[in-house]
Design an enzyme around this catalytic site. Structure first.
Site, PDB file in Angstrom:
ATOM      1  N   SER A 190      36.767  38.081  46.146  1.00 42.42           N
ATOM      2  CA  SER A 190      36.095  36.735  46.321  1.00 42.42           C
ATOM      3  C   SER A 190      34.981  36.834  45.590  1.00 42.42           C
ATOM      4  CB  SER A 190      35.940  36.165  47.715  1.00 42.42           C
ATOM      5  OG  SER A 190      35.366  34.987  47.922  1.00 42.42           O
ATOM      6  N   GLU A 191      33.845  37.494  46.017  1.00 38.91           N
ATOM      7  CA  GLU A 191      32.640  37.500  45.509  1.00 38.91           C
ATOM      8  C   GLU A 191      32.375  37.835  44.065  1.00 38.91           C
ATOM      9  OE1 GLU A 191      29.710  37.339  48.958  1.00 38.91           O
ATOM     10  OE2 GLU A 191      31.516  38.496  49.893  1.00 38.91           O
TER      11      GLU A 191
END
Ligand code: FES
Ligand code: FES
Length: 961
Positions: A888-889
């Site tokens: 995700s990040e």
């Protein structure tokens, strides 16, 4: 006398008569009151499109359409009239199948809007679709729009009879090996049909007896001493049950977050929920008003006033760090935490100054607002077991239980947290505080059920933001551009409250110049309190601030070394054996592989830009194209003490019931849990039992039933839940296995007194090689894995206006083995869309101007290019049973700098301070065209000299400044 009005509208094909209030009702309030809650209200001010419905063949934002301006017998179409779970419209099917539904709060509106588009134009181009959504202000904060456009194109084909609905569905594998495939999210069906009840919908449907609670947010000052809260007039207001102030709170009235790192100068819990003697930032709440209706509560809240004495306001790190600055919090200096990073040579200054190439710069990253399309709405009540129950957008259910207990004084074992369907959070929900405020209200009202909601403007003022950063940095290299040493000094403006301020500074200490080989470095990350919005988690958490400096510097180094931005990164990316800036291995080294993958894309983009610029030169068009390339990446899992607990139960129906708190903020906590559970069961049960995707039932995000999966943060969920689910499946398998090698049924297990439900806790300490960062040197290994991402962006700059248009963003990413293709792509495109906003427009600095998504610069469909692409370098991770990392990040770590570097490539304007607004770029263009040079910002004063501060730390490791 109150006067009502009778009206009839033709809604979804049927004439419906209703009674409304001509003074206050909008079309949205009427339709929602009629039960059509597929229509969502996000901004409430006409700028997000979540409330779109069709009125007589036109898409209308119903939140701002007064009911009196709607002609009687108008034909209205809402999502409920387009399709239902058993009779889906092709648009609804396509949205699910193309992964176009993340949080799903915007989905009904996009479907409604596209429905009318396809009636008007059955054969639109992709650009027509994007134009249509732009024109109708359909905003999605999760997806980056691409998958939504994909879905509309698919549905259009079905509607034109060119294919069937079955043709647009994702093919399912015959061998039931689902891992990596784009299985549809379980929650998507309710979202595309408008049946998912988000916070406001739950509020509308609460039983009689529920009180409505709103906030009193004076918004008069950023810093003030409260002399008196005047509630007398409000108390007399109609329907008011109680005005609640801090005096009514039985607990500590604070969130449970306290600085916890050794070098923190404070351990105070500074996040006060209902203001006591001071206002610390503009969005602080001084009271809550509980009334029989929300309208009455709002009316009364408007009558609460405060008497106050203005205090000095420190609205940035730079003001707060000045030697004579007044303290924000009495118990500690404004600069309250520092995290050094030291690697290699002791005398970095000399090393840098003697290097053949040195580049230097100061960079600012802005206060980025999360801007989920849904604001925040919370409910609280005592449940059938006497538990104080809070329904909210939690992304850390068990941590939030601790917060609620701390704030209210109710013991944690008597608190239950349930996550509502959540219209996006992107990290802000980790400590939204609203769950604790709702609990305070419920307890202060003697246990009366309450619904607490806020207007979007109140939400913007109240909620935390990505903390701004100020970095001074130098980078030294050999004549060939290979890095010799790096130096940085970064100040983070953490705003009014300290929670996680020490934690986030460690991301500067880990991601500055990631993932390059930096043999020597000296860095300092400092955190200060100010009177602006408090800093909180946001996807990428701390790393975008680091990359804002380091990825600009890499381009500046390339220029001075006389090589391309690609070449400088190729020469410096870490290879096997290189250690990261914290003195440990990177866990994997995909750098060369990923750069080789992006090389042809980069080369083509550079050629295309050259050709376009030549054409502009010939035609005289005042535009320039440019290309930007950056490295990014992020850690996976939440430090050395991270844990993940899940449970799997064999049900009487033979299906597997999976229990966890993988909070779904739109990223897909449901599909993530389903994927890892299917894979855990498949790889464990082998040929003893074929596991179909419908054999798993998810029970999630209610602390009454679900063990603690840990927070939805740190790109940890897929990685950690996968490990724990595999071990859990093995426990269940062993219990089901009979001596003859066949499997017991649930009934047989019960007859033999064998438990049918197994829990597993995985602890990060089981890796055995993780260590915290040393507080004085930054040496340490706090993460079991990293993910990596390269971003390439092509931009067009209009030289006459300074406006930047992002033409494409492409990423090569290594997130290990991909668990669900559509979900990971969704994270990638969504992350990219936020990074484009961060680069060009997003800000929450001016609390009056930036108080809604439009004012704060949220990108619309045409601000995000249709040309988004993600290419995976799938290097399996040994640390995870399925080879997956976190996903995700990384996607929101550094993409903004690909845009900023591309602007420089296009027109020679380096933007040092985000965002790169058209005005800023135009000012730079004008300076350059006048033969001048753009002055970089002066080196920021961050509170003390870097080397003096480091010397203090070195000579006395306990020196706190
Ligand atoms: S435009 Fe109506 S809710 Fe945002
Ligand atoms: S899916 Fe569009 S706002 Fe979340």
């Amino acid at each position: 006398m109150i006067q009502f009005m009778k009206m009839t509208l033709n809604i979804n094909g049927a004439d419906r008569m209703f009674v409304c209030d001509p003074k206050t009702d909008t079309l949205a309030t009427v339709l929602r009151r009629l039960g059509l809650t597929g229509l969502k209200v996000g901004c409430g001010t006409g700028v997000c499109g979540a409330c779109s419905v069709i009125v007589d063949g036109k898409v209308v934002r119903s939140c701002t359409r007064k009911i009196t301006s709607v002609k009687e017998y108008s034909r209205i179409i809402t999502i409920e009239g387009i399709g239902a779970p058993m009779y889906l419209h092709p648009l609804q099917t396509a949205m699910m199948e193309r992964g176009a539904v993340q949080c799903g709060f915007c989905s009904p509106a996009f479907i409604v809007s596209a429905y009318q588009l396809l009636l008007d134009d059955p054969d639109p181009s992709r650009e027509d679709v994007r134009d249509w959504f732009q024109k109708h202000r359909n905003i999605c904060r999760c997806t980056g729009y691409k998958q939504i456009v994909d879905a509309v194109m698919d549905a259009a084909k079905v509607l034109r009879g060119e294919c069937t609905v079955e043709d647009i569905k994702v093919p399912m594998p015959q061998d039931r090996n689902y891992y990596g495939k784009a299985l549809v999210r379980p929650a998507a069906l309710a979202k595309v049909t408008g049946l998912a009840d988000f916070g406001d919908d739950i509020e509308l449907k609460m039983p009689d007896g529920t009180l409505h609670v709103v906030m009193v947010q004076p918004k008069v000052a950023h810093h003030a001493k409260i002399l008196r809260i005047n509630t007398e007039e409000a108390e007399k207001s109609e329907g008011v049950y109680k005005i609640i102030t801090h005096k009514d709170v039985k607990g500590s009235n604070r969130l449970n977050f306290a600085p916890f790192m050794p070098r923190s100068l404070t351990t105070e819990k500074t996040h006060i929920l209902l203001a006591e003697d001071k206002i610390f930032n503009y969005g602080d709440i001084v009271a809550l008003v509980a009334a029989d209706t929300k309208a009455n509560a709002r009316e009364a809240a408007s009558k609460v006033t405060i008497e106050y004495e203005q205090l000095p306001e420190m609205l940035s790190y730079l003001e707060a760090a000045l030697p004579d600055a007044a303290r924000v919090h009495d118990d500690h200096p404004n600069v309250w935490f520092m995290q050094p990073t030291l690697k290699g040579c002791e005398n970095i200054r000399e090393l840098i100054e003697a290097a053949p190439i040195v580049v230097e710069g100061s960079f600012y990253s802005s206060r980025e607002p999360h801007m989920p399309v849904e604001g925040d709405t919370v409910q609280a009540y005592f449940d059938e077991d006497g538990m104080l129950t809070v329904h909210c957008k939690s992304m850390a259910i068990y941590a939030n239980i601790g917060d609620i207990a701390e704030a209210t004084g109710v013991p944690a074992e008597k608190v239950r947290v349930v996550q509502n369907p959540t219209g996006g959070s992107f990290g802000w929900g980790i400590a939204s505080a609203t769950y604790a405020i709702a609990a305070i209200a419920c307890v202060a009202l003697g246990g009366r059920p309450i619904a607490f909601s806020m207007a979007y403007e109140e939400f913007m003022a109240f909620s935390g933001k990505r903390c701004p950063s100020y970095s001074n940095t130098r980078l030294a290299a050999g004549a060939d551009g290979r890095i010799i040493a790096a130096e940085w000094d970064t100040g983070l403006d953490h705003g009014a409250y300290n929670e996680l301020g020490d934690d986030i500074s460690t991301r500067i200490a880990r991601f500055m110049y990631f993932p390059y080989n930096v043999p020597n470095c000296l860095g300092l990350a400092r955190v200060a309190s100010s009177n602006h919005s408090y800093g909180t988690a946001y996807r990428g958490y701390g790393s975008p601030q680091a990359y804002t400096a380091s990825e600009a510097m890499m381009d500046m180094l390339a220029e001075k070394a006389g090589v391309s931005p690609y070449e400088i990164r190729w020469r410096n990316v870490a290879r096997k054996g290189d250690l990261n800036i914290n003195g440990y291995e990177f866990t994997s080294y995909p750098g060369e592989q990923m750069m080789e993958m992006i090389k042809p894309i980069y080369d083509k983009a550079v050629e295309d830009a050259k050709a376009a610029n030549a054409a502009f030169g010939e035609s005289g068009e005042k535009h320039r194209r440019g290309v930007g390339l950056v490295w990014g990446g992020y850690n996976v899992a939440d430090g050395t003490t991270d844990q993940c607990t899940v449970a799997i139960e064999l049900g009487e129906d033979g299906r597997f019931y999976k229990y966890d708190t993988w909070q779904d903020q739109g990223q897909g906590g449901d599909i993530g849990s389903l994927m890892v559970t299917l894979e855990a069961l498949r790889t464990t049960f082998g040929d003893k039992r074929a596991i179909d995707k419908d054999d798993v039932v998810l029970i999630q995000n209610d602390s009454k039933y679900c063990p603690d999966h840990g927070p939805t943060a740190s790109s940890r969920s897929h990685f950690m839940n996968g490990i724990s689910s595999k071990a859990c499946a093995e426990k269940l398998f062993c219990a089901m296995l009979k001596p003859d090698g066949t499997l017991r049924t649930c009934e047989e297990m019960e007859e033999e007194n064998i438990p049918t439900k197994y829990e597993n806790q995985f602890l990060n300490e089981e890796f055995g090689n993780l260590t915290e960062l040393d507080p004085n040197t930054g040496v340490g290994n706090p993460t079991p894995d990293y993910n990596f991402a390269l971003f390439l962006s092509e931009v067009d700059v209009d030289l006459q206006t300074g406006k930047t248009t992002v033409l494409s963003m492409k990423s090569v990413a290594d997130v290990g083995v991909v668990g669900n293709a559509a979900a990971v792509e969704g994270q990638a495109f969504g992350g990219m869309s936020h990074t484009i906003g961060f680069a060009l427009s997003e800000n929450y600095e001016d609390v009056r101007k930036h108080n809604n998504p439009l004012g704060a610069g949220i990108p619309g469909p045409k601000d995000i290019p249709d040309d988004l692409e993600i290419i995976f370098a799938e290097n399996p991770r040994w640390q995870n049973p399925f080879g997956s990392s976190g996903a995700s990040e990384a996607f929101q770590s550094s993409g903004h700098m690909a845009v900023i570097n591309a602007i420089y490539d296009a027109c020679g304007v380096r933007v040092y301070e985000l965002p790169a607004t058209a005005e800023k770029v135009k000012a730079g263009i004008d300076i350059l065209s006048g033969g001048g040079e753009i002055e970089p910002p002066q080196k920021y004063f961050l509170g003390s000299d870097l080397y003096e501060e480091m010397e203090n730390i070195r000579s006395d490791p306990k020196h706190w400044g």
